[in-house]
Design a protein around this motif. Sequence first.
Motif, PDB file in Angstrom:
ATOM      1  N   GLU A  24      25.911   4.218 -68.311  1.00  0.00           N
ATOM      2  CA  GLU A  24      27.034   5.081 -68.695  1.00  0.00           C
ATOM      3  C   GLU A  24      28.354   4.453 -68.269  1.00  0.00           C
ATOM      4  N   ALA A  25      28.369   3.869 -67.071  1.00  0.00           N
ATOM      5  CA  ALA A  25      29.597   3.243 -66.566  1.00  0.00           C
ATOM      6  C   ALA A  25      30.028   2.101 -67.487  1.00  0.00           C
ATOM      7  N   ILE A  26      29.074   1.323 -67.969  1.00  0.00           N
ATOM      8  CA  ILE A  26      29.415   0.230 -68.888  1.00  0.00           C
ATOM      9  C   ILE A  26      30.083   0.795 -70.139  1.00  0.00           C
ATOM     10  N   ALA A  27      29.512   1.837 -70.707  1.00  0.00           N
ATOM     11  CA  ALA A  27      30.109   2.455 -71.899  1.00  0.00           C
ATOM     12  C   ALA A  27      31.522   2.945 -71.597  1.00  0.00           C
ATOM     13  N   PHE A  28      31.716   3.534 -70.418  1.00  0.00           N
ATOM     14  CA  PHE A  28      33.048   4.001 -70.030  1.00  0.00           C
ATOM     15  C   PHE A  28      34.012   2.820 -69.907  1.00  0.00           C
ATOM     16  N   TYR A  29      33.604   1.740 -69.251  1.00  0.00           N
ATOM     17  CA  TYR A  29      34.496   0.591 -69.060  1.00  0.00           C
ATOM     18  C   TYR A  29      34.852  -0.065 -70.389  1.00  0.00           C
ATOM     19  N   LYS A  30      33.931  -0.022 -71.334  1.00  0.00           N
ATOM     20  CA  LYS A  30      34.243  -0.531 -72.670  1.00  0.00           C
ATOM     21  C   LYS A  30      35.337   0.325 -73.312  1.00  0.00           C
ATOM     22  N   ALA A  31      35.191   1.639 -73.217  1.00  0.00           N
ATOM     23  CA  ALA A  31      36.163   2.553 -73.829  1.00  0.00           C
ATOM     24  C   ALA A  31      37.491   2.569 -73.079  1.00  0.00           C
ATOM     25  N   ALA A  32      37.439   2.586 -71.758  1.00  0.00           N
ATOM     26  CA  ALA A  32      38.653   2.742 -70.949  1.00  0.00           C
ATOM     27  C   ALA A  32      39.433   1.455 -70.772  1.00  0.00           C
ATOM     28  N   PHE A  33      38.721   0.337 -70.593  1.00  0.00           N
ATOM     29  CA  PHE A  33      39.375  -0.915 -70.213  1.00  0.00           C
ATOM     30  C   PHE A  33      39.063  -2.072 -71.165  1.00  0.00           C
ATOM     31  N   ALA A  34      38.532  -1.767 -72.342  1.00  0.00           N
ATOM     32  CA  ALA A  34      38.196  -2.790 -73.346  1.00  0.00           C
ATOM     33  C   ALA A  34      37.276  -3.863 -72.774  1.00  0.00           C
ATOM     34  N   ALA A  35      36.341  -3.455 -71.923  1.00  0.00           N
ATOM     35  CA  ALA A  35      35.396  -4.408 -71.330  1.00  0.00           C
ATOM     36  C   ALA A  35      34.505  -5.011 -72.401  1.00  0.00           C
ATOM     37  N   GLU A  36      34.146  -6.253 -72.184  1.00  0.00           N
ATOM     38  CA  GLU A  36      33.193  -6.956 -73.042  1.00  0.00           C
ATOM     39  C   GLU A  36      31.916  -7.157 -72.236  1.00  0.00           C
ATOM     40  N   GLU A  37      30.809  -6.723 -72.767  1.00  0.00           N
ATOM     41  CA  GLU A  37      29.529  -6.874 -72.070  1.00  0.00           C
ATOM     42  C   GLU A  37      28.967  -8.265 -72.337  1.00  0.00           C
ATOM     43  N   ALA A  52      24.306  -6.246 -64.581  1.00  0.00           N
ATOM     44  CA  ALA A  52      25.123  -6.356 -65.786  1.00  0.00           C
ATOM     45  C   ALA A  52      26.358  -7.169 -65.446  1.00  0.00           C
ATOM     46  N   HIS A  53      26.868  -7.841 -66.453  1.00  0.00           N
ATOM     47  CA  HIS A  53      28.040  -8.697 -66.293  1.00  0.00           C
ATOM     48  C   HIS A  53      29.015  -8.351 -67.405  1.00  0.00           C
ATOM     49  N   LEU A  54      30.215  -7.939 -67.014  1.00  0.00           N
ATOM     50  CA  LEU A  54      31.269  -7.582 -67.959  1.00  0.00           C
ATOM     51  C   LEU A  54      32.467  -8.496 -67.767  1.00  0.00           C
ATOM     52  N   LEU A  55      33.270  -8.576 -68.812  1.00  0.00           N
ATOM     53  CA  LEU A  55      34.563  -9.231 -68.733  1.00  0.00           C
ATOM     54  C   LEU A  55      35.602  -8.150 -69.002  1.00  0.00           C
ATOM     55  N   VAL A  56      36.495  -7.938 -68.028  1.00  0.00           N
ATOM     56  CA  VAL A  56      37.515  -6.895 -68.127  1.00  0.00           C
ATOM     57  C   VAL A  56      38.878  -7.551 -67.921  1.00  0.00           C
ATOM     58  N   ASN A  57      39.703  -7.529 -68.952  1.00  0.00           N
ATOM     59  CA  ASN A  57      41.047  -8.077 -68.843  1.00  0.00           C
ATOM     60  C   ASN A  57      41.024  -9.531 -68.356  1.00  0.00           C
ATOM     61  N   GLY A  58      40.040 -10.288 -68.779  1.00  0.00           N
ATOM     62  CA  GLY A  58      39.933 -11.695 -68.398  1.00  0.00           C
ATOM     63  C   GLY A  58      39.212 -11.941 -67.090  1.00  0.00           C
ATOM     64  N   GLY A  59      38.853 -10.886 -66.352  1.00  0.00           N
ATOM     65  CA  GLY A  59      38.170 -11.031 -65.067  1.00  0.00           C
ATOM     66  C   GLY A  59      36.729 -10.557 -65.154  1.00  0.00           C
ATOM     67  N   HIS A  60      35.907 -11.103 -64.295  1.00  0.00           N
ATOM     68  CA  HIS A  60      34.489 -10.758 -64.274  1.00  0.00           C
ATOM     69  C   HIS A  60      34.245  -9.505 -63.433  1.00  0.00           C
ATOM     70  N   LEU A  61      33.325  -8.680 -63.886  1.00  0.00           N
ATOM     71  CA  LEU A  61      32.889  -7.490 -63.167  1.00  0.00           C
ATOM     72  C   LEU A  61      31.380  -7.408 -63.318  1.00  0.00           C
ATOM     73  N   MET A  62      30.702  -7.285 -62.194  1.00  0.00           N
ATOM     74  CA  MET A  62      29.254  -7.132 -62.222  1.00  0.00           C
ATOM     75  C   MET A  62      28.906  -5.755 -61.693  1.00  0.00           C
ATOM     76  N   LEU A  63      27.788  -5.214 -62.166  1.00  0.00           N
ATOM     77  CA  LEU A  63      27.368  -3.915 -61.672  1.00  0.00           C
ATOM     78  C   LEU A  63      25.877  -3.729 -61.837  1.00  0.00           C
TER      79      LEU A  63
END
Length: 135
Positions: A24-37, A52-63
């Motif tokens: 759910e958090a991944i879906a939220f980060y995609k909607a809220a912060f244009a995260a790329e999975e 999971a590994h996301l790219l948010v605003n050019g930075g890496h985020l893992m969860l």
Amino acid sequence: MAGQEGPKGGVTAHLTVREGKAGEAIAFYKAAFAAEELARHLAEDGKRLMHAHLLVNGGHLMLNDDFPEWTGGIAPPAGVTLHLQVDDPDAWWQRALDAGAVVRLPLDNQFWGDRYGQVDDPYGFTWSIGAPVKE
């Protein structure tokens, strides 16, 4: 998504999400912060997210989801703010609110010269959004 390379340096936030809600958090980060999975790996139970590994605003985020059988359960997040330095803080702010973020500190022009505010996401994490004030 498989085979994506991870971060090469710097500091990467790695969030553990409570109550099996990392997906759910991944879906939220995609909607809220244009995260790329970039990657998603389920645990052996086929339900919880191991990594999971996301790219948010050019930075890496893992969860990942919490695994209480290994960790004993984690406390709610506290004392950390994830900052997004962006091109248009008003647009990023509104997108986060539209996705369900809650205002912690209203977005405003601050004394140090940034347009800055803070929101809480539905999973207990605090995010700040900012950019230099445009003259």
